[in-house]
Design an enzyme around this catalytic site. Structure first.
Site, PDB file in Angstrom:
ATOM      1  N   GLY A   1      14.471  -7.849  14.598  1.00 47.11           N
ATOM      2  CA  GLY A   1      13.593  -7.697  15.597  1.00 47.11           C
ATOM      3  C   GLY A   1      12.273  -7.741  15.466  1.00 47.11           C
ATOM      4  N   HIS A   2      11.182  -7.896  16.408  1.00 54.99           N
ATOM      5  CA  HIS A   2       9.842  -7.977  16.267  1.00 54.99           C
ATOM      6  C   HIS A   2       9.245  -6.568  15.773  1.00 54.99           C
ATOM      7  CE1 HIS A   2       9.418  -7.166  20.747  1.00 54.99           C
ATOM      8  NE2 HIS A   2       9.894  -6.261  20.229  1.00 54.99           N
ATOM      9  N   ASN A   3       8.281  -6.690  14.959  1.00 55.50           N
ATOM     10  CA  ASN A   3       7.424  -5.503  14.401  1.00 55.50           C
ATOM     11  C   ASN A   3       8.192  -4.827  13.755  1.00 55.50           C
ATOM     12  OD1 ASN A   3       6.027  -6.245  17.490  1.00 55.50           O
ATOM     13  ND2 ASN A   3       4.465  -5.525  15.813  1.00 55.50           N
TER      14      ASN A   3
ATOM     15  N   SER B   1      10.570  -2.949  16.326  1.00 55.32           N
ATOM     16  CA  SER B   1       9.650  -1.780  16.057  1.00 55.32           C
ATOM     17  C   SER B   1      10.436  -0.661  15.207  1.00 55.32           C
ATOM     18  CB  SER B   1       8.799  -1.023  17.337  1.00 55.32           C
ATOM     19  OG  SER B   1       8.089  -2.151  17.903  1.00 55.32           O
TER      20      SER B   1
END
Length: 345
Positions: free
Chosen positions: A240-242, A260
């Protein structure tokens, strides 16, 4: 396939091993698994397969330093049979040579920078401002977006997508169909309506990362999603993002890492393991298949189950669950006995 023959002695020298049984002048012309091998080929065996390896039709077998094997095969003792087998695969089954040129059927933007000894095969697309490092091979139908930087000695297999502004280090391998830098899953929900949040960051894959077929690594909302050096990602994995992934991690198929999440070095996720978002996972951890990680995890643990917990605790819980049927039966018997006693009063 390349035709090659090596004597047992030549292979022992190459692998820094010792022949413990067999004719040093025996000719080996291939490498294969224990079940598939034929008399002219070499295979390998490690515990617990040493007991059955003697039934193989292989002409020779690699075994560990303390290994013993009953059977007619020639034997070479090596420090690490798996690593030696990998060396022999490269020797007997080298990758197909690719002509190092830019195909006239590929699109390469005039503002793209292409290194030396690069192969760009037909129907690949290299966008404006992209940089491709020396000795990199880009297969058909690969998309390299604007201002992407691809390092040296990389291989991008058919259908791989690298979106704008993403960065690939040296010796990165992208298997067919994987997506690097797709939009992160970010929305604001108001009155039941989901409004997309612009994903302005990128993805950074450091040196020696490999991403399997149809796996997806999302770009950060801001800053970067990072995958550390030497990390290997199997097929159908989602990052996933970050997320910040450490070095030399392993992600087996169908793993899902929410946004995150920070993961330390040398951590392994078994198949279908998954995390909640905004967690910190330590280094040197192992998660069994289908583990569900819903809280922060310290270093140096082995966890399993959902919710994920120490592996020994999970094993005890599973053992107790298997006893529930017998306990239920005993409870019903006690209830019947109690009912009879009450009727006798």
């Amino acid at each position: 396939m390349l035709n090659m023959e090596k004597t047992l002695q030549e292979l022992a020298v190459l692998l820094k091993g010792t022949i413990v049984r067999g004719d040093p002048e025996m000719v080996i012309d291939g490498v294969n698994g224990l079940e598939e091998a034929r008399p002219g080929q070499i295979s390998f065996a490690v515990p617990p397969y040493l007991e059955v390896a003697g039934q193989s039709k292989a002409g020779a077998i690699l075994i560990p330093p303390d290994g013993e094997l009953k059977g007619p095969q020639a034997l070479i003792r090596v420090e690490n049979p798996r690593a030696a087998f990998a060396t022999l695969l490269t020797l007997f089954r080298p990758p197909e040579a690719i002509e190092r040129k830019v195909s006239p059927y590929a699109f390469v933007h005039p503002a793209a920078k292409i290194g030396s000894n690069v192969a760009i095969l037909p129907f690949a697309y290299i966008a404006e401002g992209a940089e491709i490092g020396d000795n990199t091979v880009i297969y058909p139908h690969v998309y390299v977006g604007r201002h992407v930087r691809v390092g040296r000695d990389c291989t991008l297999y058919p259908g791989a997508v690298v979106r704008e502004d993403c960065i690939l280090g040296d010796r990165v391998i992208l298997q067919a169909g994987c997506s690097i830098g797709g939009d992160g899953f970010g929305y604001i929900t108001t009155d039941g309506k989901h409004t997309k949040v612009l994903q302005t960051g990128n993805v950074i894959l450091q040196d020696d990362v490999e991403v399997g077929c149809n796996s997806c690594i999302d770009r950060a909302t801001v800053d970067s999603t990072i995958v550390g050096k030497g990390t290997k990602i199997d097929n159908l994995v989602h990052i996933g993002h970050n997320d910040i992934i450490g070095e030399n991690c392993i992600f087996v198929a169908h793993v899902g890492i929410s946004g995150s999440v920070t993961i330390g070095n040398n951590t392994t996720f078994g198949g279908q393991a998954a995390t909640a978002g905004h967690l910190k996972v330590g280094s040197n951890c192992t998660f069994a298949g289908r583990s569900g990680i819903i809280s922060d995890v310290p270093d140096n643990v082995v966890w399993a189950g959902f919710p994920a917990q120490p592996h020994l605790d999970w094993l005890r819980m599973m053992a107790n669950q298997r006893k529930i049927g017998d306990l239920s039966k005993k409870v019903r018997q006690l209830e019947k006995a109690l009912s009879k006693l009450q009727e006798q009063k």
